[in-house]
Design an enzyme around this catalytic site. Sequence first.
Site, mmCIF file in Angstrom:
data_model
loop_
_atom_site.group_PDB
_atom_site.id
_atom_site.type_symbol
_atom_site.label_atom_id
_atom_site.label_comp_id
_atom_site.label_asym_id
_atom_site.label_seq_id
_atom_site.Cartn_x
_atom_site.Cartn_y
_atom_site.Cartn_z
ATOM 1 N N ASP A 10 13.673 2.916 51.561
ATOM 2 C CA ASP A 10 13.094 2.701 53.048
ATOM 3 C C ASP A 10 13.599 1.761 53.837
ATOM 4 O OD1 ASP A 10 11.523 4.077 51.251
ATOM 5 O OD2 ASP A 10 9.870 4.498 52.784
ATOM 6 N N GLU A 41 12.357 6.013 57.769
ATOM 7 C CA GLU A 41 11.101 6.086 58.452
ATOM 8 C C GLU A 41 10.284 4.770 59.013
ATOM 9 O OE1 GLU A 41 7.374 7.238 57.157
ATOM 10 O OE2 GLU A 41 7.214 5.612 55.707
ATOM 11 N N ASN A 42 10.890 3.648 58.520
ATOM 12 C CA ASN A 42 10.379 2.304 58.900
ATOM 13 C C ASN A 42 11.388 1.500 59.444
ATOM 14 O OD1 ASN A 42 8.403 2.522 55.923
ATOM 15 N ND2 ASN A 42 7.475 2.276 57.880
ATOM 16 N N ASN A 68 5.779 9.713 56.591
ATOM 17 C CA ASN A 68 4.545 9.575 57.303
ATOM 18 C C ASN A 68 4.438 9.323 58.682
ATOM 19 O OD1 ASN A 68 4.600 7.287 55.623
ATOM 20 N ND2 ASN A 68 2.785 6.757 56.293
ATOM 21 N N HIS A 69 5.617 8.404 58.799
ATOM 22 C CA HIS A 69 5.783 7.800 60.144
ATOM 23 C C HIS A 69 6.910 8.462 61.293
ATOM 24 C CE1 HIS A 69 2.968 4.766 59.149
ATOM 25 N NE2 HIS A 69 3.417 4.169 58.396
ATOM 26 N N HIS A 150 8.584 11.966 49.798
ATOM 27 C CA HIS A 150 7.668 10.741 50.391
ATOM 28 C C HIS A 150 6.251 10.757 49.914
ATOM 29 C CE1 HIS A 150 8.114 7.241 53.252
ATOM 30 N NE2 HIS A 150 7.070 7.728 53.698
ATOM 31 N N HIS A 175 8.326 5.634 50.047
ATOM 32 C CA HIS A 175 7.054 5.246 50.637
ATOM 33 C C HIS A 175 6.593 4.011 50.105
ATOM 34 C CE1 HIS A 175 3.458 5.324 52.962
ATOM 35 N NE2 HIS A 175 2.813 5.341 51.809
ATOM 36 N N HIS A 177 8.074 1.380 48.689
ATOM 37 C CA HIS A 177 8.897 0.383 48.999
ATOM 38 C C HIS A 177 9.183 -0.738 47.747
ATOM 39 C CE1 HIS A 177 8.413 0.085 53.740
ATOM 40 N NE2 HIS A 177 8.474 1.430 53.244
#
Length: 264
Positions: A10, A41-42, A68-69, A150, A175, A177
């Site tokens: 991520d 996603e982050n 999820n983001h 994820h 997810h 990290h």
Amino acid sequence: MDFRVLAVGDVCGDAGVRLLTKSLRRLKKDCAADFCVVNGENAAVVGILPRQAEAILDAGADVITLGNHSYNRKEIAQFLDDNRYILRPANDSPLYPGRGVGVYDSKVGPITVMNLIGRCNMAFGPDNPFLLAEKLLKQIETKIVLLDFHAEASSEKLAMGWHLDGRVSAVWGTHTHVPTADDMILPKGTGYVSDLGMTGPIFSILGVRPEQSVATFRGGLNSRYETAPGPCKLEGVLFTLDSVTGRCTGTERIWYHDTDSARG
């Protein structure tokens, strides 16, 4: 023929994007990677912006996966519809923009990348990821199939790996990290790791300023999370696949710290 896939953990904030821009092409060359999947996603700390997605692709990623983001930044919605090189979880609502599966060209022919989201302690989509994976595989014809799962729980990630063992080439978790030391080849030939880790600030809590995360756990009021300052790292796993059978023949954890890298 060997086919090498570099899966990158991520990306956290613009600092993580800058590290990719600086280092990813050189790292792919050093690893002799033929294909690269990056979870992004982050990139905007929470969510991803179109400019960041474009930068990650320009840096050398062949595909971006999310989680999820995926939709926290409204600006990304049209980009998800327009650009087939960015995937969101396939088991999110079908009314959401984007796609969860893609078929891509490679030196050994077409390969498939899937993105799914877990259900344990997550804001999950309407479809069970295990059942949807079975459904999707019935429609997939490529020998090489890759899955970014994820998910929060390592048990759920392991269950997905064993569930798909022998039916896909590699399953990796994203997810949390934090890189796990369980990269392996499952009995029927699927490469697996519970979590790739992350790409972003070394001295952080999952990429975020430590004081902000500590304040949250102490029960205090907090401001919007910010990316921590300081040097960055890139974490991931290199999967070596047999292009004829699609089976995994080797796994190797990758750790890259600014201009110095370590492989183990």
